[in-house]
Scaffold this motif. Structure first.
Motif, PDB file in Angstrom:
ATOM      1  N   LEU A  40      15.310  35.552  42.222  1.00 12.82           N
ATOM      2  CA  LEU A  40      16.124  35.307  40.913  1.00 12.82           C
ATOM      3  C   LEU A  40      17.142  36.237  40.546  1.00 12.82           C
ATOM      4  CD1 LEU A  40      16.456  33.248  38.658  1.00 12.82           C
ATOM      5  CD2 LEU A  40      14.823  34.583  37.238  1.00 12.82           C
ATOM      6  N   ARG A  41      17.142  37.362  40.997  1.00 13.99           N
ATOM      7  CA  ARG A  41      17.919  38.597  40.677  1.00 13.99           C
ATOM      8  C   ARG A  41      19.107  38.264  41.773  1.00 13.99           C
ATOM      9  NH1 ARG A  41      19.491  42.136  44.014  1.00 13.99           N
ATOM     10  NH2 ARG A  41      17.991  41.992  45.413  1.00 13.99           N
ATOM     11  N   GLN A  42      18.672  37.908  43.039  1.00 14.25           N
ATOM     12  CA  GLN A  42      19.889  37.776  43.879  1.00 14.25           C
ATOM     13  C   GLN A  42      20.618  36.348  43.413  1.00 14.25           C
ATOM     14  OE1 GLN A  42      18.684  37.676  48.025  1.00 14.25           O
ATOM     15  NE2 GLN A  42      16.544  38.525  47.324  1.00 14.25           N
ATOM     16  N   MET A  43      20.018  35.529  42.835  1.00  8.31           N
ATOM     17  CA  MET A  43      20.501  34.292  42.447  1.00  8.31           C
ATOM     18  C   MET A  43      21.574  34.687  41.625  1.00  8.31           C
ATOM     19  SD  MET A  43      17.465  31.845  42.828  1.00  8.31           S
ATOM     20  CE  MET A  43      17.670  30.435  41.807  1.00  8.31           C
ATOM     21  N   PRO A  80      19.827  45.545  43.351  1.00 10.74           N
ATOM     22  CA  PRO A  80      18.596  45.480  43.792  1.00 10.74           C
ATOM     23  C   PRO A  80      17.699  46.685  43.023  1.00 10.74           C
ATOM     24  CG  PRO A  80      19.931  45.706  45.599  1.00 10.74           C
ATOM     25  CD  PRO A  80      20.868  45.795  44.445  1.00 10.74           C
ATOM     26  N   SER A  81      18.630  47.354  42.001  1.00 10.67           N
ATOM     27  CA  SER A  81      17.885  48.395  41.206  1.00 10.67           C
ATOM     28  C   SER A  81      17.168  47.722  39.938  1.00 10.67           C
ATOM     29  CB  SER A  81      19.055  49.349  40.682  1.00 10.67           C
ATOM     30  OG  SER A  81      20.136  48.603  40.342  1.00 10.67           O
ATOM     31  N   PHE A  82      17.532  46.515  39.856  1.00 12.63           N
ATOM     32  CA  PHE A  82      16.849  45.581  38.585  1.00 12.63           C
ATOM     33  C   PHE A  82      15.528  45.013  39.128  1.00 12.63           C
ATOM     34  CE2 PHE A  82      20.896  45.890  36.715  1.00 12.63           C
ATOM     35  CZ  PHE A  82      20.476  45.503  35.354  1.00 12.63           C
ATOM     36  N   GLU A  83      14.330  45.784  38.717  1.00 14.79           N
ATOM     37  CA  GLU A  83      13.101  45.382  39.159  1.00 14.79           C
ATOM     38  C   GLU A  83      12.435  44.388  38.023  1.00 14.79           C
ATOM     39  OE1 GLU A  83       9.950  47.590  40.744  1.00 14.79           O
ATOM     40  OE2 GLU A  83      11.465  49.005  41.222  1.00 14.79           O
ATOM     41  N   GLY A  84      11.871  43.353  38.402  1.00 15.60           N
ATOM     42  CA  GLY A  84      11.186  42.211  37.147  1.00 15.60           C
ATOM     43  C   GLY A  84       9.658  42.252  37.162  1.00 15.60           C
ATOM     44  N   VAL A  85       9.393  41.657  35.760  1.00 15.69           N
ATOM     45  CA  VAL A  85       7.948  41.303  35.401  1.00 15.69           C
ATOM     46  C   VAL A  85       8.269  39.830  34.954  1.00 15.69           C
ATOM     47  CG1 VAL A  85       6.165  41.968  34.087  1.00 15.69           C
ATOM     48  CG2 VAL A  85       7.788  43.757  34.778  1.00 15.69           C
ATOM     49  N   ILE A  86       7.325  39.104  35.043  1.00 16.91           N
ATOM     50  CA  ILE A  86       7.484  37.851  34.480  1.00 16.91           C
ATOM     51  C   ILE A  86       6.627  37.939  33.093  1.00 16.91           C
ATOM     52  CG2 ILE A  86       6.730  35.294  34.554  1.00 16.91           C
ATOM     53  CD1 ILE A  86       6.727  35.470  37.647  1.00 16.91           C
ATOM     54  N   MET A  87       7.175  37.590  32.017  1.00 16.66           N
ATOM     55  CA  MET A  87       6.699  37.622  30.812  1.00 16.66           C
ATOM     56  C   MET A  87       6.784  35.977  30.243  1.00 16.66           C
ATOM     57  SD  MET A  87       6.253  40.703  29.723  1.00 16.66           S
ATOM     58  CE  MET A  87       6.679  42.229  30.491  1.00 16.66           C
ATOM     59  N   ASP A  88       5.941  35.846  29.215  1.00 11.71           N
ATOM     60  CA  ASP A  88       5.973  34.470  28.697  1.00 11.71           C
ATOM     61  C   ASP A  88       6.963  33.769  28.092  1.00 11.71           C
ATOM     62  OD1 ASP A  88       5.653  36.218  26.468  1.00 11.71           O
ATOM     63  OD2 ASP A  88       3.918  35.124  25.535  1.00 11.71           O
ATOM     64  N   ALA A  92      24.432  31.916  35.503  1.00 13.00           N
ATOM     65  CA  ALA A  92      25.000  32.788  36.414  1.00 13.00           C
ATOM     66  C   ALA A  92      24.471  32.429  37.917  1.00 13.00           C
ATOM     67  CB  ALA A  92      24.695  34.350  36.264  1.00 13.00           C
ATOM     68  N   VAL A  93      23.711  31.542  38.188  1.00 10.69           N
ATOM     69  CA  VAL A  93      23.196  31.047  39.235  1.00 10.69           C
ATOM     70  C   VAL A  93      24.487  30.242  40.102  1.00 10.69           C
ATOM     71  CG1 VAL A  93      21.586  29.441  40.586  1.00 10.69           C
ATOM     72  CG2 VAL A  93      20.756  30.947  38.851  1.00 10.69           C
ATOM     73  N   VAL A  94      25.303  29.488  39.032  1.00  9.07           N
ATOM     74  CA  VAL A  94      26.510  28.914  39.601  1.00  9.07           C
ATOM     75  C   VAL A  94      27.517  29.852  39.823  1.00  9.07           C
ATOM     76  CG1 VAL A  94      28.225  27.021  38.967  1.00  9.07           C
ATOM     77  CG2 VAL A  94      25.556  27.032  37.932  1.00  9.07           C
ATOM     78  N   PRO A  95      28.295  29.826  41.226  1.00  9.12           N
ATOM     79  CA  PRO A  95      29.236  30.813  41.442  1.00  9.12           C
ATOM     80  C   PRO A  95      30.255  31.036  40.656  1.00  9.12           C
ATOM     81  CG  PRO A  95      28.345  29.902  43.416  1.00  9.12           C
ATOM     82  CD  PRO A  95      27.685  29.031  42.058  1.00  9.12           C
ATOM     83  N   MET A 114      15.900  36.802  31.205  1.00  7.99           N
ATOM     84  CA  MET A 114      16.506  35.354  31.080  1.00  7.99           C
ATOM     85  C   MET A 114      15.338  34.536  31.406  1.00  7.99           C
ATOM     86  SD  MET A 114      17.804  35.194  35.093  1.00  7.99           S
ATOM     87  CE  MET A 114      17.951  33.483  35.420  1.00  7.99           C
ATOM     88  N   ASN A 115      15.456  33.139  30.626  1.00  3.90           N
ATOM     89  CA  ASN A 115      14.420  32.617  30.973  1.00  3.90           C
ATOM     90  C   ASN A 115      14.570  31.196  31.858  1.00  3.90           C
ATOM     91  OD1 ASN A 115      13.111  33.795  28.753  1.00  3.90           O
ATOM     92  ND2 ASN A 115      13.154  32.369  27.522  1.00  3.90           N
ATOM     93  N   PRO A 116      14.033  31.246  32.992  1.00  2.00           N
ATOM     94  CA  PRO A 116      14.109  30.070  33.823  1.00  2.00           C
ATOM     95  C   PRO A 116      13.317  28.734  33.230  1.00  2.00           C
ATOM     96  CG  PRO A 116      13.669  31.844  35.015  1.00  2.00           C
ATOM     97  CD  PRO A 116      13.262  32.410  33.577  1.00  2.00           C
ATOM     98  N   HIS A 117      12.669  29.178  32.136  1.00  2.86           N
ATOM     99  CA  HIS A 117      11.978  27.882  31.499  1.00  2.86           C
ATOM    100  C   HIS A 117      12.968  27.328  30.466  1.00  2.86           C
ATOM    101  CE1 HIS A 117      10.147  30.319  27.811  1.00  2.86           C
ATOM    102  NE2 HIS A 117      11.101  29.825  27.299  1.00  2.86           N
TER     103      HIS A 117
END
Ligand SMILES: Cc1ncc(COP(=O)(O)O)c(C=O)c1O
Length: 478
Positions: free
Chosen positions: A125-128, A133-141, A275-278, A295-298
């Protein structure tokens, strides 16, 4: 004392998948906004639990007769209120497996796949969305939790020993202040009140004519606070604000935060997905310089609720804010930092296996398929905006960058002082029909109707119908 027997599980499982397939094939068979009155559902349910077993057929019968009428159908393509969210079939199937596996991803060893798939999909998702790459993620509710986590990390970064000594009764602790725009989501203020910053210390920075935070006002507020002995420590900029989906000027705000040594968080709960859309990647300009981002994919990537993606460039600070390691949770691989134990990066110990559904979605549609779907929503919003702009009795209330349009009826034959009441009546009339559901907001005391496209099944015919109903409701005011 066993579970339901597998034959029954198979039978009802298949039945429910069939039910869902029918439902999703034609979700518009139900009124989008539930028509029940307050208390109506509860009144049909027993006040005490059943003491003896009931058949699954009887339970499903009640689901259809009692529960379903009280459902507001977010799956309906006519659902265009708030930020209309949508699940998707691969997402639902992922949720099914998540429920079936029922793993708790608190530690790497409590399901290595849950941890490692979370790392992988968050990096996808970060790449999308084009973050470094310095951004590391955690999934939250939810984004509310993600932003709260950001404030906690920013507070920890101050090295004020809040973790050890708390905040109450400390004469050595300065007044901490945080900043966000007057258009930002209430979750930012809520984070301030939960974490002991206090509502009075959450500054709401003025916005410009397009509802974007004014950077000069932010700089001035920080300076004023510093002069009076406060410690400004957290700024939240928003990409896609809740009412108008406005975009704060993140690059200018990042300059101020860098100069002032203040943590910058960017709330892209809705807008970040674009931002997924170029050709929309510009909406995250400057975010690479933020300390954290949500960001919320939901909200707009077809992921069943809940799934909020929190990213930070300071994952060690986040861990310092939250990690507690009782003996019973120690593991050999954790002790040598060979793995990530996600319990260390937030409030929750127990964690659902949320990554699975997102993995299913990205693989089923491909990034190109997701881009096509978001692009279609963006185009529908532009189309709707065009209709409103071309209609003499209507006006668009804010720039349309995403899939959200704010607008109002302003017929010359009705005095402007009555437009607020008029638009409220129009909205109520349209929503009462059951075909579409729109919401509203107030901008500078003007009541505006809010239409947001986010449902995977929303097509041109649905926005056309919404427009027809709105115009008919205005006509009937004559
Ligand atoms: C900009 C923004 N941030 C945060 C939120 C809160 O999202 P959640 O429901 O995931 O907490 C919303 C909700 O609409 C929002 O619009």
């Amino acid at each position: 004392m066993a579970d339901m027997n597998t034959a029954e599980f198979r039978k009802y499982g298949k039945q429910l998948i069939d039910w869902l397939a029918d439902y999703l094939e034609q979700p518009d068979r139900y009124p989008v906004l539930s028509r029940v009155k307050p208390g109506e559902i509860k009144a049909q349910l027993p006040t005490a639990p059943p003491s003896s077993p009931e058949s699954f057929d009887a339970i499903l019968e009640d689901f259809n007769a009692i529960i379903l009428p009280g459902i507001t159908h977010w799956n309906q393509p006519g659902f265009m209120a708030y930020f209309g969210i949508t699940g998707s079939m691969p997402g639902i199937l992922g949720e099914l497996l998540t429920a079936g596996l029922n793993v708790n991803g608190m530690l790497w060893r409590t399901s290595p796949s849950a941890t490692e798939l979370e790392e992988v999909v968050l990096d996808w998702l970060r790449q999308m969305v084009g973050l470094p790459p310095s951004f590391e993620g955690v999934i939250m509710d939810t984004a509310s939790s993600s932003s709260m986590i950001a404030v906690a990390a920013a507070r920890e970064a101050l090295n004020l020993r809040v973790r050890e000594a708390g905040m109450a009764g400390r004469s050595d602790l300065p007044r901490l202040t945080m900043y966000t725009s007057e258009q930002s989501h209430s979750s930012i203020e809520k984070a301030g009140l939960v974490l002991g910053i206090g509502q009075a210390n959450v500054r709401k920075i003025e916005t410009d004519a397009e509802y974007r935070m004014k950077p000069d006002r932010l700089a001035a507020a920080i300076e004023t606070d510093r002069r009076s002995g406060c410690v400004p420590f957290f700024v939240c900029a928003t990409v896609g604000t809740t009412s108008t989906a406005s975009i704060d000027p993140v690059p200018a705000i990042a300059d101020i935060c860098a100069r002032e040594g203040v943590w910058l968080h960017v709330d892209g709960a809705y807008g970040g997905n674009a931002a997924v859309v170029p050709e929309m990647s510009w909406v995250l300009d400057g975010v690479a310089r933020a300390d954290s981002f949500v960001m919320n994919p939901h909200k707009w990537l077809f992921t069943p609720i809940d799934f909020s993606a929190f990213y930070t460039r300071h994952v060690d600070t986040l861990k310092r804010a939250f990690s507690i390691l009782p003996e019973y949770l120690r593991t050999a691989e954790g002790d040598v930092n060979a793995v990530k134990n996600y319990m260390d990066y937030g409030v929750q110990l127990g964690r659902r296996f949320r990554a699975l559904k997102f993995w299913f979605i990205v693989r089923t549609y491909g990034v190109d398929g997701l881009i096509d779907r978001l692009r279609a929503h963006l185009a529908l919003a532009k189309q709707f905006e065009g209709w409103v702009r071309a209609a003499p009795d209507w006006a668009v209330a804010a720039p349309v960058h995403f899939s959200t349009v704010n607008f109002y009826a302003c017929p010359a034959r009705i005095p402007a002082a009555q437009w607020n009441a008029l638009n409220e009546r129009i909205l109520n009339a349209v929503n009462a029909g059951g075909e579409v559901f729109l919401s509203h907001t107030k901008l500078n005391d003007r009541y505006v109707i809010h239409l947001a496209i986010g449902n995977i099944r929303t097509e041109e015919k649905h926005i056309a119908r919404a427009w027809e109903l709105l115009q008919a409701a205005l006509e009937s005011e004559k």
